[in-house]
Design a protein around this motif. Structure first.
Motif, PDB file in Angstrom:
ATOM      1  N   GLY A 101       0.765  -1.226   0.000  1.00  0.00           N
ATOM      2  CA  GLY A 101       0.000   0.000   0.000  1.00  0.00           C
ATOM      3  C   GLY A 101       0.802   1.286   0.000  1.00  0.00           C
ATOM      4  N   GLU A 102       2.128   1.245  -0.169  1.00  0.00           N
ATOM      5  CA  GLU A 102       2.917   2.470  -0.196  1.00  0.00           C
ATOM      6  C   GLU A 102       4.124   2.272  -1.090  1.00  0.00           C
ATOM      7  OE1 GLU A 102       5.520   5.042   2.969  1.00  0.00           O
ATOM      8  OE2 GLU A 102       3.467   4.513   3.525  1.00  0.00           O
ATOM      9  N   PHE A 103       4.282   3.155  -2.099  1.00  0.00           N
ATOM     10  CA  PHE A 103       5.412   3.059  -3.005  1.00  0.00           C
ATOM     11  C   PHE A 103       5.545   4.374  -3.761  1.00  0.00           C
ATOM     12  CE2 PHE A 103       1.605   1.182  -4.797  1.00  0.00           C
ATOM     13  CZ  PHE A 103       1.466   1.809  -6.029  1.00  0.00           C
ATOM     14  N   GLY A 104       6.680   4.577  -4.407  1.00  0.00           N
ATOM     15  CA  GLY A 104       6.920   5.800  -5.162  1.00  0.00           C
ATOM     16  C   GLY A 104       6.547   5.615  -6.619  1.00  0.00           C
ATOM     17  N   GLY A 105       5.708   6.503  -7.134  1.00  0.00           N
ATOM     18  CA  GLY A 105       5.297   6.387  -8.528  1.00  0.00           C
ATOM     19  C   GLY A 105       4.227   7.398  -8.873  1.00  0.00           C
ATOM     20  N   ILE A 106       3.381   7.046  -9.865  1.00  0.00           N
ATOM     21  CA  ILE A 106       2.349   7.976 -10.320  1.00  0.00           C
ATOM     22  C   ILE A 106       0.940   7.485 -10.004  1.00  0.00           C
ATOM     23  CG2 ILE A 106       3.811   8.914 -12.130  1.00  0.00           C
ATOM     24  CD1 ILE A 106       2.286   7.176 -14.131  1.00  0.00           C
ATOM     25  N   GLY A 107       0.806   6.268  -9.465  1.00  0.00           N
ATOM     26  CA  GLY A 107      -0.504   5.784  -9.050  1.00  0.00           C
ATOM     27  C   GLY A 107      -1.356   5.288 -10.202  1.00  0.00           C
ATOM     28  N   ILE A 108      -0.853   4.290 -10.906  1.00  0.00           N
ATOM     29  CA  ILE A 108      -1.562   3.789 -12.076  1.00  0.00           C
ATOM     30  C   ILE A 108      -1.451   2.271 -12.142  1.00  0.00           C
ATOM     31  CG2 ILE A 108       0.406   3.952 -13.649  1.00  0.00           C
ATOM     32  CD1 ILE A 108      -1.469   5.001 -15.773  1.00  0.00           C
ATOM     33  N   GLU A 109      -2.528   1.626 -12.548  1.00  0.00           N
ATOM     34  CA  GLU A 109      -2.538   0.183 -12.788  1.00  0.00           C
ATOM     35  C   GLU A 109      -2.529  -0.032 -14.290  1.00  0.00           C
ATOM     36  OE1 GLU A 109      -3.055  -3.913 -11.295  1.00  0.00           O
ATOM     37  OE2 GLU A 109      -2.727  -2.028 -10.220  1.00  0.00           O
ATOM     38  N   VAL A 110      -1.583  -0.839 -14.795  1.00  0.00           N
ATOM     39  CA  VAL A 110      -1.464  -1.043 -16.233  1.00  0.00           C
ATOM     40  C   VAL A 110      -1.574  -2.526 -16.564  1.00  0.00           C
ATOM     41  CG1 VAL A 110      -0.098   1.024 -16.647  1.00  0.00           C
ATOM     42  CG2 VAL A 110       1.068  -1.126 -16.100  1.00  0.00           C
ATOM     43  N   GLY A 111      -1.897  -2.795 -17.813  1.00  0.00           N
ATOM     44  CA  GLY A 111      -1.969  -4.165 -18.313  1.00  0.00           C
ATOM     45  C   GLY A 111      -1.733  -4.163 -19.814  1.00  0.00           C
ATOM     46  N   MET A 112      -1.760  -5.357 -20.419  1.00  0.00           N
ATOM     47  CA  MET A 112      -1.600  -5.480 -21.863  1.00  0.00           C
ATOM     48  C   MET A 112      -2.956  -5.785 -22.486  1.00  0.00           C
ATOM     49  SD  MET A 112       1.617  -4.911 -22.203  1.00  0.00           S
ATOM     50  CE  MET A 112       1.842  -5.300 -23.936  1.00  0.00           C
ATOM     51  N   GLU A 113      -3.331  -5.004 -23.492  1.00  0.00           N
ATOM     52  CA  GLU A 113      -4.581  -5.233 -24.208  1.00  0.00           C
ATOM     53  C   GLU A 113      -4.277  -5.204 -25.703  1.00  0.00           C
ATOM     54  OE1 GLU A 113      -9.077  -3.312 -24.504  1.00  0.00           O
ATOM     55  OE2 GLU A 113      -7.832  -2.941 -22.747  1.00  0.00           O
ATOM     56  N   ASP A 114      -4.493  -6.340 -26.350  1.00  0.00           N
ATOM     57  CA  ASP A 114      -4.162  -6.480 -27.773  1.00  0.00           C
ATOM     58  C   ASP A 114      -2.706  -6.102 -28.042  1.00  0.00           C
ATOM     59  OD1 ASP A 114      -6.789  -7.249 -28.323  1.00  0.00           O
ATOM     60  OD2 ASP A 114      -7.432  -5.175 -28.597  1.00  0.00           O
ATOM     61  N   GLY A 115      -1.815  -6.505 -27.107  1.00  0.00           N
ATOM     62  CA  GLY A 115      -0.401  -6.276 -27.282  1.00  0.00           C
ATOM     63  C   GLY A 115       0.066  -4.868 -26.975  1.00  0.00           C
ATOM     64  N   GLN A 116      -0.833  -3.990 -26.527  1.00  0.00           N
ATOM     65  CA  GLN A 116      -0.481  -2.600 -26.259  1.00  0.00           C
ATOM     66  C   GLN A 116      -0.568  -2.320 -24.760  1.00  0.00           C
ATOM     67  OE1 GLN A 116       0.473   0.094 -28.428  1.00  0.00           O
ATOM     68  NE2 GLN A 116       0.910   0.913 -26.389  1.00  0.00           N
ATOM     69  N   LEU A 117       0.456  -1.651 -24.225  1.00  0.00           N
ATOM     70  CA  LEU A 117       0.432  -1.240 -22.829  1.00  0.00           C
ATOM     71  C   LEU A 117      -0.747  -0.299 -22.611  1.00  0.00           C
ATOM     72  CD1 LEU A 117       2.057  -1.444 -20.143  1.00  0.00           C
ATOM     73  CD2 LEU A 117       3.209   0.664 -20.830  1.00  0.00           C
ATOM     74  N   MET A 159       8.039   3.755 -14.754  1.00  0.00           N
ATOM     75  CA  MET A 159       7.098   4.700 -14.155  1.00  0.00           C
ATOM     76  C   MET A 159       7.416   4.994 -12.698  1.00  0.00           C
ATOM     77  SD  MET A 159       3.399   3.816 -15.879  1.00  0.00           S
ATOM     78  CE  MET A 159       3.471   2.027 -15.637  1.00  0.00           C
ATOM     79  N   ARG A 160       8.061   4.077 -12.013  1.00  0.00           N
ATOM     80  CA  ARG A 160       8.443   4.329 -10.640  1.00  0.00           C
ATOM     81  C   ARG A 160       9.750   5.109 -10.577  1.00  0.00           C
ATOM     82  NH1 ARG A 160       6.756  -1.044  -7.142  1.00  0.00           N
ATOM     83  NH2 ARG A 160       4.518  -0.811  -7.501  1.00  0.00           N
ATOM     84  N   GLY A 161       9.914   5.835  -9.486  1.00  0.00           N
ATOM     85  CA  GLY A 161      11.126   6.623  -9.325  1.00  0.00           C
ATOM     86  C   GLY A 161      11.068   7.440  -8.056  1.00  0.00           C
ATOM     87  N   GLU A 162      12.031   8.318  -7.891  1.00  0.00           N
ATOM     88  CA  GLU A 162      12.120   9.127  -6.690  1.00  0.00           C
ATOM     89  C   GLU A 162      10.955  10.104  -6.614  1.00  0.00           C
ATOM     90  OE1 GLU A 162      14.213   9.103  -4.093  1.00  0.00           O
ATOM     91  OE2 GLU A 162      14.995   7.233  -4.940  1.00  0.00           O
ATOM     92  N   PRO A 163      10.302  10.219  -5.442  1.00  0.00           N
ATOM     93  CA  PRO A 163       9.246  11.229  -5.274  1.00  0.00           C
ATOM     94  C   PRO A 163       9.785  12.617  -5.597  1.00  0.00           C
ATOM     95  CG  PRO A 163       9.249   9.696  -3.428  1.00  0.00           C
ATOM     96  CD  PRO A 163      10.477   9.388  -4.235  1.00  0.00           C
ATOM     97  N   ARG A 186       6.165  12.404  -9.693  1.00  0.00           N
ATOM     98  CA  ARG A 186       6.035  11.207  -8.877  1.00  0.00           C
ATOM     99  C   ARG A 186       5.838  11.567  -7.398  1.00  0.00           C
ATOM    100  NH1 ARG A 186      10.281   9.860 -12.475  1.00  0.00           N
ATOM    101  NH2 ARG A 186       9.859   8.038 -13.795  1.00  0.00           N
ATOM    102  N   GLU A 187       5.065  10.725  -6.699  1.00  0.00           N
ATOM    103  CA  GLU A 187       4.824  10.899  -5.275  1.00  0.00           C
ATOM    104  C   GLU A 187       4.967   9.556  -4.579  1.00  0.00           C
ATOM    105  OE1 GLU A 187       0.905  12.381  -4.741  1.00  0.00           O
ATOM    106  OE2 GLU A 187       1.284  14.315  -5.741  1.00  0.00           O
ATOM    107  N   VAL A 188       5.058   9.589  -3.268  1.00  0.00           N
ATOM    108  CA  VAL A 188       4.912   8.361  -2.495  1.00  0.00           C
ATOM    109  C   VAL A 188       3.426   8.032  -2.483  1.00  0.00           C
ATOM    110  CG1 VAL A 188       5.143   7.276  -0.241  1.00  0.00           C
ATOM    111  CG2 VAL A 188       6.927   8.810  -1.067  1.00  0.00           C
ATOM    112  N   ILE A 189       3.067   6.905  -3.068  1.00  0.00           N
ATOM    113  CA  ILE A 189       1.665   6.529  -3.224  1.00  0.00           C
ATOM    114  C   ILE A 189       1.200   5.794  -1.977  1.00  0.00           C
ATOM    115  CG2 ILE A 189      -0.010   5.332  -4.657  1.00  0.00           C
ATOM    116  CD1 ILE A 189       1.423   7.659  -6.049  1.00  0.00           C
ATOM    117  N   ARG A 190       0.328   6.438  -1.239  1.00  0.00           N
ATOM    118  CA  ARG A 190      -0.304   5.802  -0.078  1.00  0.00           C
ATOM    119  C   ARG A 190      -1.775   5.614  -0.411  1.00  0.00           C
ATOM    120  NH1 ARG A 190       3.056   9.782   2.200  1.00  0.00           N
ATOM    121  NH2 ARG A 190       4.734   8.918   3.491  1.00  0.00           N
ATOM    122  N   THR A 191      -2.185   4.395  -0.533  1.00  0.00           N
ATOM    123  CA  THR A 191      -3.534   4.115  -1.014  1.00  0.00           C
ATOM    124  C   THR A 191      -4.498   3.932   0.146  1.00  0.00           C
ATOM    125  OG1 THR A 191      -2.989   1.759  -1.158  1.00  0.00           O
ATOM    126  CG2 THR A 191      -2.710   3.079  -3.148  1.00  0.00           C
TER     127      THR A 191
END
Length: 429
Positions: A101-117, A159-163, A186-191
């Motif tokens: 529940g806590e990490f550095g990034g932009i706060g996005i869930e990604v997947g592959m759809e028809d071969g495209q991020l 996508m992850r990196g230093e806040p 980027r921020e520290v993502i606390r969900t």
């Protein structure tokens, strides 16, 4: 019947020792439950060994055995489905951080759809959601790096990196003619998984942004708090842009509205992958009229909750079709500090519907929009006419439209439906 060739009767260990280079034998082979599975495809293994040796001898740069083997394992898993993956030490640690529940990034869930991020969903109150990224946006570039051919793990690492550091995302959105580029910090993502409020007296709003270990408990607490503020005439359960999470938490949330009956079950090849969850009699809100909001960013555990409440006819599902991720992944640690994420089962709703690649269709389709309010908020009425007759009753107090409702057309429609259900319910009493 002709006898089986001797080579096919070899044990996996002996066959591997016969065909593969010594470097491959340092990896232990798992015990197979099915004795017939000990018969390995000899020609395919010979081909694998030949490719391995040719790369070792002829590739333009020298490649060590460990790198080749890990690349082979990555390919073996990634070709199964978009959610299975081989995780090296850094990737395994990164996954553990994200589930805490806590990490550095932009706060996005990604997947592959028809071969495209592709964006599955932006997480609430994060740089991604504030920048306006939407479910099903196709990510074309991350900074200066094209995503064509990029793996999910590679995308997450970029996508992850230093806040405080910036990242540029180029996306293509359905209905747009040209890509959209946004810059995020980027921020520290606390969900926070649960938020609640009263939209109007008697009408509650319950937002579940993802399913964490304590989400079920938090939902019960939120319902209890709203009920202490007055009688609940209706409740909106908002599962839009919810990427899923802990299966047990999803069952607990559905259980908050159901007194009995099946919630979800899973089916897989192994006995320990077959589970089912049913509602318990102790229920936080068994009779409150309910509208469940969903969209294309509602995935996995969010689809389980929506599907269960829809099949049990507990509420009206409103919005747009969900993402359609109905598979179960297990994270399997390996002895060397690395891991495997493997799809082991599929989810099914109480009526036996598979969510995988199907999604949940709403009972009432309402597309995303925005409420537009005129400057006065109303047209000319009788009370505005010069010389009108006065009312003998005291003027009723007008309610101001809340900011949440002002900016959210789907939520406004959900509230309207709850009010209609309340009117019908009163007339039928």
């Amino acid at each position: 019947m002709s006898p089986r060739p001797a080579s096919l009767a070899l044990s996996p260990r002996r066959l591997m020792a016969t065909l593969l280079p010594a470097a491959l034998l340092s990896f232990p082979l798992p015990a197979l439950a099915d004795p017939a599975a000990n018969d390995l495809p000899v020609e395919d293994i010979q081909t694998f060994a030949e490719v391995f040796e040719r790369i070792k001898r002829a590739y333009v740069e020298e490649v060590d055995d460990s790198t080749l083997l890990r690349n082979a394992m990555r390919g073996m898993l990634s070709e199964l489905d978009p959610h299975s993956a081989y995780l090296d030490r850094d990737e395994f640690q990164s996954l553990r951080e994200s589930t805490q529940g806590e990490f550095g990034g932009i706060g996005i869930e990604v997947g592959m759809e028809d071969g495209q991020l592709t964006v599955i969903t932006p997480i609430d109150d994060t740089p991604a959601s504030r920048a306006g990224l939407q479910a099903r946006d196709q990510i074309l570039r991350i900074d200066d790096t094209p995503t064509d051919g990029m793996s999910l793990q590679e995308a997450v690492e970029l996508m992850r990196g230093e806040p405080g550091s910036e990242i540029e995302m180029t996306v293509m959105r359905s209905g747009e003619t040209s890509p959209i580029t946004v810059t995020l910090t980027r921020e520290v993502i606390r969900t926070e998984s649960v938020r609640s409020e009263l939209l109007e007296p008697g009408y509650g709003y319950l937002r579940v942004s993802q399913f964490q270990t304590r989400t079920g408990e938090q939902v019960n607490d939120a319902i209890g708090q709203m009920e202490r503020d007055g009688e609940l005439k209706g409740l909106v359960l908002d599962l839009r842009n919810n990427p899923g999470g802990v299966l047990q938490a999803a069952a607990a949330v559905a259980d908050a509205f159901l007194e009995d009956g099946l919630i979800v079950y899973t089916e897989g090849r192994l006995p320990n992958t077959e589970m089912s969850f049913s509602a318990k009699r102790e229920t936080a809100a068994p009779d409150v009229p309910l509208v469940i909001l969903i969209n294309g960013g509602s995935a996995s555990a969010a689809e389980i909750v929506a599907g269960a409440l829809q099949d049990q006819r507990r509420g009206v599902v409103m919005g747009t079709e969900t993402f359609g991720k109905g598979s179960v992944q297990q994270i399997m640690p390996l002895g060397n500090g690395e891991g495997v994420k493997l799809t082991t089962a599929l989810y099914f709703t109480p009526n036996g519907r598979s969510i995988q690649a199907q999604g949940i269709e709403p009972d009432v389709e309402v597309v995303r929009g925005r409420v537009e309010i005129t400057e006065s908020g109303r047209g000319v009425r009788e009370a505005d006419l010069e010389g009108h007759l006065g009312s003998r009753d005291q003027p009723r107090e007008r309610r101001e439209l809340s900011e949440r409702l002002r900016d959210d057309y789907q939520l406004g429609e959900a509230l309207n439906l709850l009010k209609a259900l309340d009117v019908v319910g009163q007339r039928n009493r």
